[in-house]
Design a protein around this motif. Structure first.
Motif, mmCIF file in Angstrom:
data_model
loop_
_atom_site.group_PDB
_atom_site.id
_atom_site.type_symbol
_atom_site.label_atom_id
_atom_site.label_comp_id
_atom_site.label_asym_id
_atom_site.label_seq_id
_atom_site.Cartn_x
_atom_site.Cartn_y
_atom_site.Cartn_z
ATOM 1 N N UNK A 1 39.199 37.760 39.358
ATOM 2 C CA UNK A 1 39.886 36.898 38.396
ATOM 3 C C UNK A 1 39.860 37.504 37.000
ATOM 4 N N UNK A 2 38.725 38.073 36.681
ATOM 5 C CA UNK A 2 38.610 38.721 35.372
ATOM 6 C C UNK A 2 39.606 39.874 35.267
ATOM 7 N N UNK A 3 39.680 40.611 36.346
ATOM 8 C CA UNK A 3 40.618 41.734 36.375
ATOM 9 C C UNK A 3 42.059 41.251 36.223
ATOM 10 N N UNK A 4 42.384 40.190 36.921
ATOM 11 C CA UNK A 4 43.738 39.648 36.875
ATOM 12 C C UNK A 4 44.103 39.237 35.462
ATOM 13 N N UNK A 5 43.172 38.568 34.848
ATOM 14 C CA UNK A 5 43.415 38.094 33.493
ATOM 15 C C UNK A 5 43.653 39.267 32.553
#
Length: 472
Positions: A422-426
């Motif tokens: 999720x962090x990567x996606x953001x």
RNA sequence: GCGCCCUUCGUCUAUCGGUUAGGACGACAGCCUUUCACGUUGUAAAGACGGGUUCGACUCCCGUAGGGCGCGCCA
């Protein structure tokens, strides 16, 4: 103190245990349990031509799988033929039966004539009052029951109410064949009486038999059991259940991945109700069951509803129990033995880990099995059309983007992986779906699966990373 | 043909003379959401027809229509 309830389930072993029989058994069982009585099992195997051992086994297996245990040993009706003959002779003695010397050909002609003249098809009573001295040479007679010709026979039935049949419409039925073997209606009465059956619960197709049997009880001076004739189950089109829809043996339902508890619940709601209750446990069924709550009209079998119920039961069955059921189910389905082998060959832990995610999305055990296929897939994975589409350039790019993130994950557990992705996606300005779908495609070869982070965890770090690298 | 039985949403059913005829499955729409499911909110959807009885009928009676079951030396 009233006498204990004794019910019986009495299938004829000429085929598997079909769905109507299963429900009849369920009702007999539930009523016996409800009253603290017993359910006996009697195999009506007097038709030696059509009865088979295989059918007996299928019926016993079916009942057992459904969880409908019977009390005592199963009784073979055929084995009691001597007793049936004795009663036939006693009826003869009492003047309640007589020898009939009509040949099958004569009877056939009688029927044809009646049909041609559009008269009711009934035995005309040729030998009812005729002197046996008139008997033709060398003809072995049958024994016919001397049925009352006037008045009416009344059946007090829990489901059907008070049913009145004019006696003139019931003819003198054969109770003992010319070969000395008893026929159904006699055997049933004698057995039910001898076995102490207090409550007969069976399909309405036996309603006319109930009248004839009542006459035999009366002729013998025996007490007529309490009767309940339950309406039949029809196919989705309202016609008789055919092989296409529901006329399958219960083992077919097992192979289709239905849970016994779900089938019991579904069957109970076909023709019986307890207010608005739809989903209830077998314990509740036993507690609530009442003969008077059985309806009168036929019900259609609805697979959609069964499936819905089954999905509910799958979701609500504890993992450990479901796992057991699933393992017991596998031998009965195509491809099941192979999966069983794979499970026992070391994939059991992974499967058990995946089960919570799997059971949320399966309506049958077959679906569960299909959805679990990704666990057993071998690299490089075969992709279905949707998965291939997901792994287009954009998808692959997304994959390349997350791969390092996953490789760097210190903790290969769903929550940690989720946080990392999720962090990567953001950071990459990507919607999670844009990432999750390519991941799913590469990881499972399909476009649908359990939650993607669970899939990652269940697959394990090495396998997951390898699968992700394959398409790149 | 004769006898018996049945008829409430597409399906399973509740109602036991007085309800805006309720629930569930399915359908449709929305929400939730990383997919599929789940969950959730909502919508559409029924007393076969015709006569009675009654102040009042889905409920009781009669008839009609449709359907089912039975009418074996099968069970």
């Amino acid at each position: 103190m009233s006498s204990p309830v004794i019910t019986r389930f009495a299938p004829s072993p000429t085929g598997f245990l079909h769905i109507g029989g299963a429900r009849t058994a369920l009702f007999n069982w539930a009523f016996a349990r409800h009253t603290g009585g017993k359910m006996l099992l009697r195999i009506e195997d007097t038709d030696r031509e059509r009865s088979t051992e295989a059918a007996i086994t299928a019926i016993l297996d079916g009942l057992t799988w459904l969880g409908l245990g019977w009390d005592g040993e199963a009784v073979s009706q055929f084995a009691r033929a001597e007793r049936h003959r004795a009663v036939a002779n006693e009826l003869l003695q009492r003047g309640k039966a007589y020898y009939c010397y009509c040949s099958p050909q004569e009877l056939e002609a009688m029927r044809a004539r009646a049909e041609a003249e559009k008269r009711p098809v009934r035995y005309d009573g040729t030998w009812r009052d005729r002197d046996p001295k008139d008997a033709p040479e060398g003809v072995k007679p049958v024994i016919r029951f001397k049925a009352p010709q006037e008045g009416e026979t009344v059946i007090h039935d829990h489901a059907q109410g008070r049913v009145v049949i004019p006696n003139k419409d019931l003819d003198d039925l054969i109770i003992l064949r010319s070969d000395g073997n008893p026929t159904y209606n006699l055997s049933v009465v004698v057995d039910d009486h001898d076995m102490g059956v207090t409550h007969i619960i069976r399909g309405v197709d036996h309603l006319t038999n109930a009248a004839r049997q009542t006459q035999i009880y009366l002729a013998m001076g025996w007490q007529v059991p309490d009767m309940t004739h339950v309406p039949l189950i029809h196919g989705p089109d309202g016609a008789k259940l055919s092989k296409r829809h529901g006329a399958l043996g219960v083992e077919a339902y097992r192979a289709m991945g239905y849970l016994p508890a779900a089938l019991r619940n579904y069957l109970a709601r076909l023709g019986w109700s307890h207010g608005d209750d739809e989903i209830f446990s077998t314990e509740q069924l036993v507690e609530w069951f009442s003969l008077d709550a059985i309806g009168k009209s036929a019900a259609r079998f609805d697979f959609a509803k069964l499936e819905n119920l089954n999905g509910h039961y799958i979701r609500h069955t504890p993992d450990a129990v479901l796992l057991k059921e699933f393992l017991a189910f596998l031998p009965h389905v195509e491809g099941g033995p192979e999966m069983l082998k794979a499970l026992e060959g070391g994939r059991m832990a992974a499967f058990a880990k995946a089960l919570p995610g799997l059971k949320e999305r399966a309506k049958t055990l077959v679906e569960l099995m299909t959805n679990a296929a990704f666990l057993f897939a071998v690299r490089p994975l075969a992709l279905d059309d949707k998965a291939r589409a997901l792994l287009n350039d954009e998808g692959k790019a997304a994959l390349r983007g997350v791969l390092p993130v996953l490789k760097a994950a210190a903790d290969w557990q769903a929550p940690a992986l989720e946080a990392a992705v999720k962090a990567h996606a953001e950071q990459a300005g990507l919607k999670l779906g844009k990432l999750a779908q390519p991941l799913r495609a590469a990881l499972t070869g399909t476009s649908t699966s359990p939650g993607i982070f669970d899939v990652l965890e269940v697959l394990g770090r090495d396998e997951a990373l390898a699968r992700l690298a394959d398409p790149l």
